[in-house]
Design an enzyme around this catalytic site. Structure first.
Site, PDB file in Angstrom:
ATOM      1  N   LYS A 159      -4.274  -8.881 -10.267  1.00  0.00           N
ATOM      2  CA  LYS A 159      -5.403  -9.049  -9.350  1.00  0.00           C
ATOM      3  C   LYS A 159      -6.402  -7.902  -9.540  1.00  0.00           C
ATOM      4  CE  LYS A 159      -6.592  -8.364  -4.620  1.00  0.00           C
ATOM      5  NZ  LYS A 159      -6.725  -7.356  -3.740  1.00  0.00           N
TER       6      LYS A 159
ATOM      7  N   LYS B 290      -9.333  -2.201  -6.586  1.00  0.00           N
ATOM      8  CA  LYS B 290      -9.632  -0.792  -6.857  1.00  0.00           C
ATOM      9  C   LYS B 290      -8.346   0.022  -6.895  1.00  0.00           C
ATOM     10  CE  LYS B 290     -11.368  -0.413  -2.171  1.00  0.00           C
ATOM     11  NZ  LYS B 290     -11.839  -1.783  -1.912  1.00  0.00           N
TER      12      LYS B 290
ATOM     13  N   LYS C  19       0.828  -1.208   0.000  1.00  0.00           N
ATOM     14  CA  LYS C  19       0.000   0.000   0.000  1.00  0.00           C
ATOM     15  C   LYS C  19       0.860   1.255   0.000  1.00  0.00           C
ATOM     16  CE  LYS C  19      -4.310  -1.887   1.676  1.00  0.00           C
ATOM     17  NZ  LYS C  19      -5.006  -2.395   2.862  1.00  0.00           N
TER      18      LYS C  19
HETATM   19  P1  ADP Z   1      -9.432  -4.100  -3.207  1.00  0.00           P
HETATM   20  O1  ADP Z   1      -8.242  -4.948  -3.563  1.00  0.00           O
HETATM   21  O2  ADP Z   1     -10.209  -3.722  -4.412  1.00  0.00           O
HETATM   22  O3  ADP Z   1      -9.055  -2.905  -2.345  1.00  0.00           O
HETATM   23  P2  ADP Z   1     -10.455  -5.158  -0.760  1.00  0.00           P
HETATM   24  O4  ADP Z   1      -9.052  -5.267  -0.249  1.00  0.00           O
HETATM   25  O5  ADP Z   1     -11.356  -4.127  -0.187  1.00  0.00           O
HETATM   26  O6  ADP Z   1     -10.393  -5.014  -2.341  1.00  0.00           O
HETATM   27  O7  ADP Z   1     -11.117  -6.588  -0.610  1.00  0.00           O
HETATM   28  C1  ADP Z   1     -12.326  -6.921   0.042  1.00  0.00           C
HETATM   29  C2  ADP Z   1     -12.522  -8.429   0.039  1.00  0.00           C
HETATM   30  O8  ADP Z   1     -12.612  -8.919  -1.298  1.00  0.00           O
HETATM   31  C3  ADP Z   1     -11.360  -9.203   0.674  1.00  0.00           C
HETATM   32  O9  ADP Z   1     -11.849 -10.353   1.331  1.00  0.00           O
HETATM   33  C4  ADP Z   1     -10.501  -9.551  -0.488  1.00  0.00           C
HETATM   34  O10 ADP Z   1      -9.686 -10.666  -0.241  1.00  0.00           O
HETATM   35  C5  ADP Z   1     -11.562  -9.846  -1.566  1.00  0.00           C
HETATM   36  N1  ADP Z   1     -10.995  -9.532  -2.883  1.00  0.00           N
HETATM   37  C6  ADP Z   1     -10.662  -8.319  -3.344  1.00  0.00           C
HETATM   38  N2  ADP Z   1     -10.166  -8.387  -4.601  1.00  0.00           N
HETATM   39  C7  ADP Z   1     -10.193  -9.688  -4.928  1.00  0.00           C
HETATM   40  C8  ADP Z   1      -9.827 -10.430  -6.098  1.00  0.00           C
HETATM   41  N3  ADP Z   1      -9.342  -9.825  -7.179  1.00  0.00           N
HETATM   42  N4  ADP Z   1      -9.995 -11.756  -6.092  1.00  0.00           N
HETATM   43  C9  ADP Z   1     -10.511 -12.383  -5.006  1.00  0.00           C
HETATM   44  N5  ADP Z   1     -10.883 -11.756  -3.887  1.00  0.00           N
HETATM   45  C10 ADP Z   1     -10.737 -10.436  -3.825  1.00  0.00           C
END
Ligand code: ADP
Ligand code: TRP
Length: 321
Positions: A189, A192, A110
């Site tokens: 992956k 956002k 991050k």
């Molecule tokens: P981002 O990566 O968009 O910031 P978050 O960290 O808020 O997403 O993730 C929220 C939930 O969704 C978590 O449990 C995370 O592991 C799951 N998640 C987020 N992106 C993915 C992905 N590309 N594939 C599988 N699970 C995901």
């Protein structure tokens, strides 16, 4: 079995969130004792705009409910409506070696992406451990990226229990290998923070635009294509059963397939899949007071469990005198 997970209200929800976490959580409400919350304290590590956070919190709650989370069958609340979790975070901090946090990839990633290297972001896994341990969770469904945070929670719980006896349940992560990582438009992956998402709730035009941006290889139309390294195929597969997936695979292996056609089909599939949920979500957001009531009732259910844990923790650690 007690199952718990949370999601940050820090931006539009996307297919990675849905297939990586939300869908699994919603399925769990039928059999398990489900605890699900909107992690708005965590979102403060990346979002300082108060209006945006408040709006995002209601939207995330409405999204979860629209997608099928039933507040009668589960405990569903907003993290900051149970502020005792902050007290527990402090207690756990005293059982968290610096090295454990220093090793966390998520902090380093991050910061590399422009996040502020402050204490909130650094201590984020301790707050997450408090979320999990407060409710004596047994299973925590998350995407692969959260695996290390679960290990941190387990380590802290073991250290605390070693000092004070069996206070906390040791949680297990639940990571489904099938959809462990949903790829984004560019094959990294879906996240956002990479700006490579397909969002769950947006109008058709914006959705189509995102789908059309999926990156493909330059194999010419008249050649056979490899489904296994194709982002469209990987994303489309999330919506297909085994037979339809095989069907699509055969179309890739047959010369003549146009990526543009598959993208159009994928767009229509996503649109139709989420359309009923989109309407439901709009309905919920049109009545925010009723939404707030639902969340307050959830926070009240959560209070009873949190109270028990905090009573034990305060007594054992000598805060009760
Ligand atoms: P981002 O990566 O968009 O910031 P978050 O960290 O808020 O997403 O993730 C929220 C939930 O969704 C978590 O449990 C995370 O592991 C799951 N998640 C987020 N992106 C993915 C992905 N590309 N594939 C599988 N699970 C995901
Ligand atoms: N850190 C998680 C994420 O970004 C959200 C979260 C906060 C969480 N507290 C939690 C997930 C407790 C599971 C359990 O996705």
């Amino acid at each position: 079995m007690r199952v718990l997970s949370g999601i940050q209200p820090s931006g539009a929800l996307h297919l990675g969130n849905y297939f990586g976490m939300m869908q699994k959580m919603i399925a769990h409400q039928e059999q398990e004792e489900l605890f699900c919350f909107i992690a708005n304290y965590h979102a403060q590590t990346s979002l300082s705009d108060g209006k945006a956070l408040a709006k995002g919190t209601l939207e995330a709650a409405a999204s979860f409910l629209a997608l099928g989370l039933d507040p009668e069958k589960s405990v569903f609340w907003v993290q900051s409506d149970r502020p005792e979790v902050q007290e527990l975070t402090w207690m756990l901090s005293n059982f968290t070696p610096m090295g454990l946090l220093e090793r966390c990839h998520s902090y380093k990633d991050k910061v590399t992406q422009g996040g502020k290297p402050n204490h909130g972001l650094f201590a984020y896994p301790v707050l997450m451990a408090a979320d999990i341990l407060m409710f004596q969770s047994e299973k925590v469904p998350v995407g692969k990226d959260q695996k290390q945070h679960l290990e941190v929670a387990r380590d802290i719980a073991v250290k605390f229990n070693n000092e004070y006896g069996e206070v906390f349940t040791i949680p297990e992560p639940e990571i489904d290998d099938d959809v462990a990582t949903v790829p984004g438009l560019d094959g990294r992956k879906m996240s956002k923070s990479y700006g490579n998402t397909i969002d769950l709730f947006q109008d058709d035009k914006a959705l189509r635009k995102q789908v059309m941006r999926i990156v493909t290889d330059p194999t010419p139309v008249e050649e056979a294509k490899n489904p296994d390294n194709c982002n469209i195929f990987q994303i489309y597969s999330l919506f297909l059963d085994a037979a339809d997936r095989e069907n699509l695979r055969q179309r890739y292996l047959t010369p003549g397939l146009r990526y543009g056609d598959v993208k159009q089909e994928l767009f229509e599939t996503i649109r139709d899949f989420f359309a009923p949920f989109r309407d439901k979500r709009e309905e919920l957001l049109a009545n925010p007071d009723s939404l707030r009531e639902t969340l307050a009732a959830g926070a009240e259910k959560a209070r009873r469990i949190a109270f028990k844990t905090m009573q034990k923790v305060r007594k054992k650690s000598g805060l009760r005198y």
